[in-house]
Design a protein around this motif. Structure first.
Motif, short mmCIF file in Angstrom:
data_model
loop_
_atom_site.label_atom_id
_atom_site.label_comp_id
_atom_site.label_asym_id
_atom_site.label_seq_id
_atom_site.Cartn_x
_atom_site.Cartn_y
_atom_site.Cartn_z
N THR A 27 21.27 -14.89 25.91
CA THR A 27 20.32 -15.87 25.36
C THR A 27 20.46 -17.23 26.05
O THR A 27 19.69 -18.14 25.76
N LEU A 28 21.43 -17.37 26.94
CA LEU A 28 21.57 -18.65 27.65
C LEU A 28 20.36 -18.88 28.54
O LEU A 28 19.70 -17.93 28.96
N PRO A 29 20.05 -20.15 28.84
CA PRO A 29 18.92 -20.42 29.73
C PRO A 29 19.10 -19.75 31.10
O PRO A 29 20.23 -19.56 31.55
N GLN A 30 17.99 -19.45 31.73
CA GLN A 30 18.01 -18.69 32.98
C GLN A 30 18.90 -19.34 34.05
O GLN A 30 19.67 -18.67 34.72
N HIS A 31 18.81 -20.66 34.19
CA HIS A 31 19.57 -21.28 35.28
C HIS A 31 21.08 -21.16 35.05
O HIS A 31 21.86 -21.09 36.00
N MET A 32 21.47 -21.06 33.76
CA MET A 32 22.90 -20.88 33.49
C MET A 32 23.32 -19.44 33.79
O MET A 32 24.42 -19.20 34.30
N LEU A 33 22.46 -18.50 33.49
CA LEU A 33 22.76 -17.11 33.83
C LEU A 33 22.90 -16.95 35.35
O LEU A 33 23.79 -16.26 35.85
N THR A 34 22.01 -17.63 36.07
CA THR A 34 22.07 -17.57 37.54
C THR A 34 23.40 -18.13 38.02
O THR A 34 24.06 -17.56 38.90
N GLU A 35 23.81 -19.23 37.42
CA GLU A 35 25.07 -19.85 37.82
C GLU A 35 26.26 -18.93 37.51
O GLU A 35 27.17 -18.79 38.32
N ILE A 36 26.22 -18.31 36.35
CA ILE A 36 27.30 -17.39 35.99
C ILE A 36 27.38 -16.25 37.01
O ILE A 36 28.44 -15.95 37.56
N LEU A 37 26.23 -15.66 37.31
CA LEU A 37 26.21 -14.53 38.25
C LEU A 37 26.65 -14.97 39.65
O LEU A 37 27.24 -14.20 40.40
N SER A 38 26.37 -16.23 39.98
CA SER A 38 26.75 -16.76 41.30
C SER A 38 28.26 -16.84 41.48
O SER A 38 28.74 -16.97 42.59
N HIS A 39 28.98 -16.81 40.36
CA HIS A 39 30.44 -16.87 40.46
C HIS A 39 31.05 -15.51 40.80
O HIS A 39 32.26 -15.41 40.99
N LEU A 40 30.22 -14.49 40.85
CA LEU A 40 30.72 -13.15 41.19
C LEU A 40 30.44 -12.83 42.64
O LEU A 40 29.53 -13.39 43.24
N SER A 41 31.20 -11.87 43.19
CA SER A 41 30.84 -11.37 44.51
C SER A 41 29.48 -10.69 44.39
O SER A 41 29.09 -10.25 43.30
N ILE A 43 28.46 -7.84 45.25
CA ILE A 43 28.54 -6.45 44.81
C ILE A 43 28.79 -6.38 43.29
O ILE A 43 28.13 -5.62 42.58
N ASP A 44 29.70 -7.20 42.79
CA ASP A 44 29.92 -7.24 41.34
C ASP A 44 28.69 -7.75 40.61
O ASP A 44 28.34 -7.26 39.53
N ALA A 45 28.02 -8.73 41.19
CA ALA A 45 26.81 -9.27 40.57
C ALA A 45 25.73 -8.20 40.46
O ALA A 45 25.02 -8.10 39.46
#
Lengths: 329, 176
Positions: A27-41, A43-45
């Protein structure tokens, strides 16, 4: 309410994340989800993106794409799956910019996937800022021309095996600050051309294992260059490396044996350097043979560097024996 | 609930470093709780810093998007990071300890607050803490851990599994 489940009595970093109730994260805003996913490699993302549609959407916005073959799971048809993974990612990415695009397809003895022109073109069209190509490539000229007209580029690393590198006629890299070249074969070109004069923002330049065998003179000048490295002097063969006066605006230089060797071969060097001072040079790292002519040349060079604070000298003997000395001045 | 102390006047006070910092201001949460914080600690939030410069009346800054429990946590973080003499190593240890005790819902609240108040370091650390639970994990593991419900149709699900079989390979065992 229990918040933490300790897996063991070991340290806190091994505590497991616990979620109770509903999926709050999505439910977090899209840009925060993008940032979270950016912290992964990457392949993990991708794995996370298969968990639901919102993560799949997030995946399409990811600004950092690093395809590292060595990180890809070992499996039957690995090369084919990996290639399809890159194709799939590129096909599904939306219009948003890709800041980092890396293809780590090395070592080439092990990785069967070659760099595809379309992948690089994709990165360029998405205003890539950092582009790293490590591997093998087929059909090179378009590739090089496209890369060297990519105005958004800030960092570029080309570690491309046996890439016959024709220097493009037009270079438009107004933002490029860092350039690393490895394993390139540079064919004969107009020898008085100054290769790096069209890189107005270039600050760091390094070249390793590049073949300059056909060069008579390799000129390097760039008014903003602060770091310059060149390796494997053997491949320089008969090439003379001419460093422009601007280059000595740099504060740190590491060179192979060639610098002193070639300077010592310049006829009447003291007169040629009579009016030159390298005021900005703070660190100089050179290789030389401990013979009188080279030592004299080095002393002359040092006398032109009033602000030099560290001088490292590797005394190179036959069979690459090294005696390393470092002097504070 | 939120860790907080009350001073004799019944106001909420976040412990540590209060005495040293003479200049203080009040942050008011969405549910009306008031917290005292030094200006130096509050200034680590770019958003609060901007509001301070705009000089809010009476030194009370209302934060209508942050509830009291979350605000208390954020203030604990800010105080540590504004502490004189706390080394980077101290702060790093504190951050790890601080976040490791939070479940995902709380992490989400803190991330939202960190984003809203523009505290980059906190936001970054929370993201890192969240993704640590996703690294090298199977799709099923991620779904289970974060309570993510798949909204793919059975056909889509099957197609993904077939096309991208690699995503189910080489992950940590789910029993881990």
């Amino acid at each position: 309410m229990v918040i933490i489940e300790d897996e063991s009595s070991s340290s806190n970093r091994h505590r497991r994340l616990v979620v109770r109730g509903t999926d709050r994260l999505s439910t977090l805003p899209q840009h925060m989800l993008t940032e979270i996913l950016s912290h992964l490699s990457t392949i993990d993302a991708a794995r996370v993106s298969f968990s639901s549609k919102i993560w799949m959407t997030t995946w399409r916005l990811l600004p950092n794409l690093v395809f590292d073959y060595s990180q890809f799971p070992a499996m039957v048809n690995k090369a084919h799956s990996f290639l399809r993974f890159i194709d799939w990612t590129i096909a599904h990415h939306d219009e948003s910019d890709v800041k980092i695009f890396e293809l780590q397809l090395g070592p080439t003895t092990y990785c069967e996937v070659s760099i595809k022109y379309q992948w690089v073109e994709f990165a360029i069209q998405h205003n890539v800022q950092k582009l790293v190509l490590h591997g093998r490539v087929c059909g090179t000229q378009n590739l090089v021309d496209s890369i060297f007209s990519c105005r958004s580029l800030v960092k570029l690393e080309l570690f491309v095996d046996e890439l016959v590198f024709s220097w493009p006629e037009t270079i438009q890299l107004p933002n490029l600050k860092k350039l690393k070249l490895k394993f390139l074969l540079l064919p004969e070109i107009i020898t008085n051309q100054d290769l790096f004069s069209n890189f107005p923002a270039l600050e760091k330049l390094s070249m390793f294992f590049c073949n300059f065998a056909f060069f008579n003179v390799l000129s390097i000048s760039s008014s903003r260059l602060t770091e310059f490295m060149i390796g494997s002097p053997n491949e320089l063969s008969q090439t003379i490396v001419k460093l422009s006066r601007e280059l000595f605006g740099t504060s740190y230089i590491t060179t192979g044996r060639w610098l002193i060797q070639y300077l010592s071969m310049v006829p009447d060097l003291p007169r040629q350097l009579a009016f030159v001072t390298y005021n900005y040079l703070l660190m100089l790292n050179v290789n030389l043979w401990p013979v009188a002519r080279h030592v004299k040349t080095l002393m002359l060079l040092v006398s032109k560097c009033p602000n030099l604070s560290v001088l490292s000298i590797n005394f190179v003997r036959h069979k690459e024996e090294l005696l390393i000395g470092e002097f504070g001045i | 609930m939120a860790p907080k102390n009350k001073n004799p006047n019944g106001e909420n006070v976040v412990p540590e470093v209060q005495q040293k910092k003479t200049q203080a201001l009040i942050l008011k949460s969405s549910d009306g709780e008031e917290f005292s914080i030094s200006k130096s600690a509050a200034g680590l939030s770019v958003a609060i810093k901007n509001m301070m410069e705009d000089d809010c009346a009476g030194g009370v800054i209302p934060l209508p998007l942050v509830d009291g429990g979350t605000l208390a946590r954020v203030i604990t973080y800010l105080n540590k990071h504004a502490e004189d003499g706390a080394s980077d190593e101290d702060k790093r240890k504190f951050d790890e300890e601080f976040l490791s005790g939070m479940e995902v819902d709380v992490l989400c609240d803190v991330a939202l607050a960190g984003n809203y108040l523009d505290i980059r370091g906190l936001f970054h650390d929370v993201c890192q803490r969240i993704v640590n639970g996703m690294k090298n994990k199977s799709v099923e593991w991620v779904r289970k851990t974060f309570r993510i419900e798949s909204d793919f149709t059975a056909e889509e699900e099957e197609q993904i599994k077939k096309e991208y079989a690699w995503a189910w390979e080489g992950v940590d065992s789910d029993a881990d």
